[in-house]
Design an enzyme around this catalytic site. Structure first.
Site, PDB file in Angstrom:
ATOM      1  N   HIS A 367       0.824  -1.196   0.000  1.00 26.75           N
ATOM      2  CA  HIS A 367       0.000   0.000   0.000  1.00 26.75           C
ATOM      3  C   HIS A 367       0.866   1.257   0.000  1.00 26.75           C
ATOM      4  O   HIS A 367       0.477   2.297  -0.506  1.00 26.75           O
ATOM      5  CB  HIS A 367      -0.922  -0.006   1.224  1.00 26.75           C
ATOM      6  CG  HIS A 367      -2.063  -0.970   1.051  1.00 26.75           C
ATOM      7  ND1 HIS A 367      -2.575  -1.713   2.073  1.00 26.75           N
ATOM      8  CD2 HIS A 367      -2.757  -1.313  -0.044  1.00 26.75           C
ATOM      9  CE1 HIS A 367      -3.562  -2.455   1.609  1.00 26.75           C
ATOM     10  NE2 HIS A 367      -3.685  -2.239   0.333  1.00 26.75           N
ATOM     11  N   CYS A 678       1.706  -3.137 -26.606  1.00 32.60           N
ATOM     12  CA  CYS A 678       1.421  -2.577 -25.281  1.00 32.60           C
ATOM     13  C   CYS A 678       2.409  -3.028 -24.209  1.00 32.60           C
ATOM     14  O   CYS A 678       2.180  -2.816 -23.027  1.00 32.60           O
ATOM     15  CB  CYS A 678      -0.004  -2.938 -24.866  1.00 32.60           C
ATOM     16  SG  CYS A 678      -0.268  -4.705 -24.731  1.00 32.60           S
TER      17      CYS A 678
HETATM   18  C1  PEP Z   1       3.101  -8.058 -22.018  1.00 34.48           C
HETATM   19  O1  PEP Z   1       3.248  -9.241 -21.733  1.00 34.48           O
HETATM   20  O2  PEP Z   1       3.884  -7.427 -22.766  1.00 34.48           O
HETATM   21  C2  PEP Z   1       1.954  -7.304 -21.482  1.00 34.48           C
HETATM   22  C3  PEP Z   1       1.684  -6.082 -21.878  1.00 34.48           C
HETATM   23  O3  PEP Z   1       1.211  -7.899 -20.528  1.00 34.48           O
HETATM   24  P1  PEP Z   1       1.646  -8.029 -18.987  1.00 34.48           P
HETATM   25  O4  PEP Z   1       2.903  -7.222 -18.825  1.00 34.48           O
HETATM   26  O5  PEP Z   1       0.511  -7.524 -18.204  1.00 34.48           O
HETATM   27  O6  PEP Z   1       1.863  -9.487 -18.843  1.00 34.48           O
END
Ligand code: PEP
Ligand code: MG
Length: 761
Positions: A367, A678
């Site tokens: 937290h 992403c």
């Molecule tokens: C990834 O694996 O690149 C991704 C964006 O997902 P996470 O980091 O949440 O596993």
């Protein structure tokens, strides 16, 4: 015939490791190793040298057999002489006539001319030489291979603990003004310099054993008064922070209050007081028992709650003892430092008074980290106990990279201050581009989206120019919740997110738990969690949970039409077709309830290599793909992204990753699939150059990094990025690729964008 001792046993080895681990400081530990080895091998000389990397020297730290006067003083060049040769080659060296070796050097002060038999082994940790362990005997002879194996084993076993000591000066030798760097975990982003304010929490909870002061009734009323006072402090702190942080962060206070009235922290101490214990001792016993219960849990989220229990224990015992830990009200540049820094410690100060936080035992899931992020205070967690700290000492906190510099040298301080200024300067440049498009100098447009974990991130994304949400990691809401959130609770969250970004697109990923993201209230243990019950596999095997989430998402999108659903860890086509079937059912159920709904777009994370091979089969069922470069790199390179032992090898610019991405993007283009990336790559300027070269049109990253990446894109041509990509694809090592791109960006005067990475994307 010489009496050659039998090889040391495994039991002896174990004993050395145990004794060494109990040492109080580095010198103690080194002496212990030397003493044991000397005795076990029965030689004339056993010595241990440690590398002083700043001085590029080896220092004799402990010896039995050489002139004891030189211990601590004899210094050897790091790459010369027999010991230097071992240190630089990282190979053992065994000689029967040491003086005949070309690297032999004679140090009269050590008295070593009398020793011909020589055996030395390097002490290496994670590829770095820490020191050299040496045996010597007077008559020319060869040591046995068993002796060598024993020495190698001792060195390997002790390297880790020696490293810990060498990173932290010990009380015996510590000059508390010595600059030193201590590594921890990224807690909250940012760099800051300030003065240590030490919160001595552990001592206050555990070292209490007051004798009974009054009759049990008196002790009980002291205890109740302390509970009431703590409750009041929590309520005050809650109010103070109300306008500064999101409701989600504030929920932490409710959690604390619930614990404060829990059976474990109220009824149990009351019982012990009635049985004759003092209030302080009863409290300290119960706090420890309760913290241990959490600590013994398998699940990291629950284990992290032990911090909260201990912190509350401190608050209560402070209240009992009438202690007060706060600094003068007008202090500034405070770096709160302690074994445990709790949210109420932070709430004692106005956020502008706090420069940083160092929480030695904290985890990134704590937290404290959550609140620090919410308040924008750089924080480093999990450094382990730091010895030799002085109240008021200068300290720099690097929450981007997860380390602290104690007593930074004037030079380092200057560098850090320049970096902070640079950060501020960058920030001004960033602000100027926030409302501009992410378009290259030759007109190539990229859509920059935000990665969101908690509702607290929503505003940051909007404020930093996100054109939508490329990845909402829905599991985080599940992780900070005490149990599976209901459809209604999820609906409220998703609705808030979709409305906040309307009409911009919002991609919500279905639950991606398992692997490194376990759920506190659904613990399961796996030998190999990275390859286990993760993401879509978990959801499809737990349909009621999956259906609840799908229904909540679809309901939330009514009238907004900006929802896109993303499936994590997909590796088989039936995972998509089964999900589509469930989506149909959910849509039908909701339409029957009279809701006018549009079917959301559906996409898959491409993060398991199998999804790349099967892309043509996925294409008819999906609208888009989102490349999870973190997991994709992990599974392509067979490197656990969370394993510190191999982390130096983990790089998304590895040539195999780049070649895979190039062919993946070509395939996606042929199949007319919309593509986003992403993972962490989207926040790395060097990677973004290559992704531009590959023609990627959407990137999603932490809000913190959005303006930096936009500024980069606006100062490059896609044409030149394509050329750099072609050059990079000819290189066989990520280091060469990084060097190529770094110099390219520096030539374009964009080097300043490389110095500070933001928090994980
Ligand atoms: C990834 O694996 O690149 C991704 C964006 O997902 P996470 O980091 O949440 O596993
Ligand atoms: Mg992933």
């Amino acid at each position: 015939m010489m009496n050659v001792p039998s090889p040391p046993s495994l039991e002896l080895l174990r004993q050395i490791v145990v004794d060494a681990s109990r040492a109080l400081d580095l010198e103690d530990q080194v002496d212990c190793i030397v003493r044991h080895v000397h005795q076990a091998v029965q030689v004339a000389v056993c010595s241990l040298y440690l590398v002083d990397s700043q001085q590029q020297q080896l220092r004799l730290i402990s010896t039995i057999g050489l002139n004891p006067e030189v211990a601590g003083r004899l210094q050897l060049p790091i790459d010369k002489g027999l010991v230097g040769t071992i240190a630089s080659s990282q190979l053992p060296l065994m000689l029967d006539h040491a003086s005949r070796h070309p690297e032999y050097q004679y140090f009269p002060q050590s008295g070593e001319q009398a020793f011909e038999a020589f055996l030395g082994v390097p002490i290496v940790y994670m590829g770095d030489t820490l020191g050299v362990l040496v045996l010597q005997d007077a008559p020319p002879r060869r040591f046995s291979y068993e002796d060598e194996a024993f020495l190698v084993t001792v060195s390997a076993q002790l390297a880790g603990s020696l490293l810990a000591w060498t990173q932290a000066p010990t009380p015996r030798t510590a000059d508390s003004k010595i600059p030193r760097r201590i590594n921890g975990i990224k807690g909250a982003p940012g760099v800051a310099v300030g003065q240590l304010h030490i919160i001595d929490s552990t001592i206050r909870v555990s070292a209490i054993d007051n004798p009974m002061l009054t009759e049990p009734e008196g002790e009980l009323s002291r205890f109740h008064a302390a509970v009431a006072l703590t409750l009041e402090e929590l309520t005050d702190a809650h109010h103070r922070l109300q306008s500064l942080v999101s409701d989600e962060v504030l929920e932490v206070f409710d959690f604390y209050k619930l614990m404060l009235v829990s059976e474990e922290l109220t009824s149990a101490p009351e019982q012990r007081i009635r049985n004759g214990e003092s209030a302080s001792s009863a409290l300290s016993g119960c706090v420890e028992a309760c913290a241990q219960t959490f600590e013994n849990m398998l699940d990291p989220y629950f284990r992290a709650r032990a911090e909260d229990v201990r912190h509350l224990g401190c608050k209560l015992s402070n209240a009992l003892l009438g202690a007060c830990a706060s600094l003068p009200a007008d202090s500034t540049d405070i770096v709160l430092t302690g074994e445990l820094i709790g949210i109420t410690d932070i709430a004692q100060y106005a956020p502008e008074q706090l420069a940083g936080i160092i929480c030695m035992q904290g985890s990134a899931l704590s937290h404290t980290a959550l609140l620090a992020c919410g308040l924008g205070i750089p924080a480093v967690m999990g450094t382990g106990t730091i010895t030799g700290l002085m109240e008021g000492a200068a300290v720099a906190v690097d929450g981007h990279r997860g380390f602290v510099d104690l007593n930074p040298s004037p030079l380092l301080l200057k560098e850090i201050q320049q970096a902070i200024l640079q950060q501020r300067g960058n920030e001004q440049q960033f602000q100027a581009v926030i409302d501009q498009p992410a378009e290259t100098l030759d007109g190539f447009q990229v859509r920059l989206l935000a990665n969101i974990s908690l509702l607290a991130d929503i505003d940051a994304g909007l404020a930093r120019g996100a054109e939508g949400v490329g990845l909402c990691r829905s599991e985080f809401t599940f992780m900070v919740h005490p149990n599976f959130p209901s459809e209604e609770e999820q609906y409220q969250n998703y609705r808030h997110l979709l409305e906040s970004y309307y009409p911009r697109p919002v991609t919500i990923r279905t639950l991606d738990i398992g692997g490194d993201k376990p759920l506190p209230y659904f613990p399961f243990q796996e030998e190999n969690p990275g390859l286990g019950w993760r993401g879509i596999r978990f959801s499809l095997d737990n349909r009621p949970i999956f259906m609840t989430q799908l229904r909540a998402m679809i309901r939330a999108s009514a009238g907004c039409r900006n929802l896109q659903i993303l499936l994590p860890m997909v590796s088989r086509v039936d995972e998509v077709t089964d999900t589509l079937m469930l989506l149909d059912i959910a849509m039908e159920q909701l339409q029957q309830q009279g809701l006018a709904l549009d079917r959301p777009k559906l996409g898959i994370m491409v993060e398991v290599p199998a999804a790349i091979s099967l892309l043509q089969f996925f294409a008819p069922h999906i609208d888009f793909i989102s490349i999870g470069s973190n997991d994709l790199s992990q599974y392509l390179l067979a490197l656990d992204r969370n394993n510190a032992r191999v982390s130096s090898r983990f790089d998304h610019l590895h040539p195999a990753v780049l070649h895979t991405l190039v062919s993946l993007l070509e395939q996606a283009k042929r199949l007319k699939l919309q593509v986003c990336l992403c993972g962490e790559m989207a926040s790395d300027p060097l990677a973004v150059v290559l992704l531009l070269g590959m023609g990627i049109k959407e990137l999603s990253m932490s809000s913190f990094n959005l303006p930096k990446i936009k500024l980069l894109i606006r100062n490059l041509k896609q044409g030149e990025a394509r050329q750099w990509l072609q050059q990079a694809l000819l290189l066989d090592h990520e280091k060469k690729i990084r060097a190529l791109l770094t110099s390219a960006l520096k030539e374009r005067e964009l080097g300043h964008l490389l110095s500070f990475g933001g928090p994980s994307g």
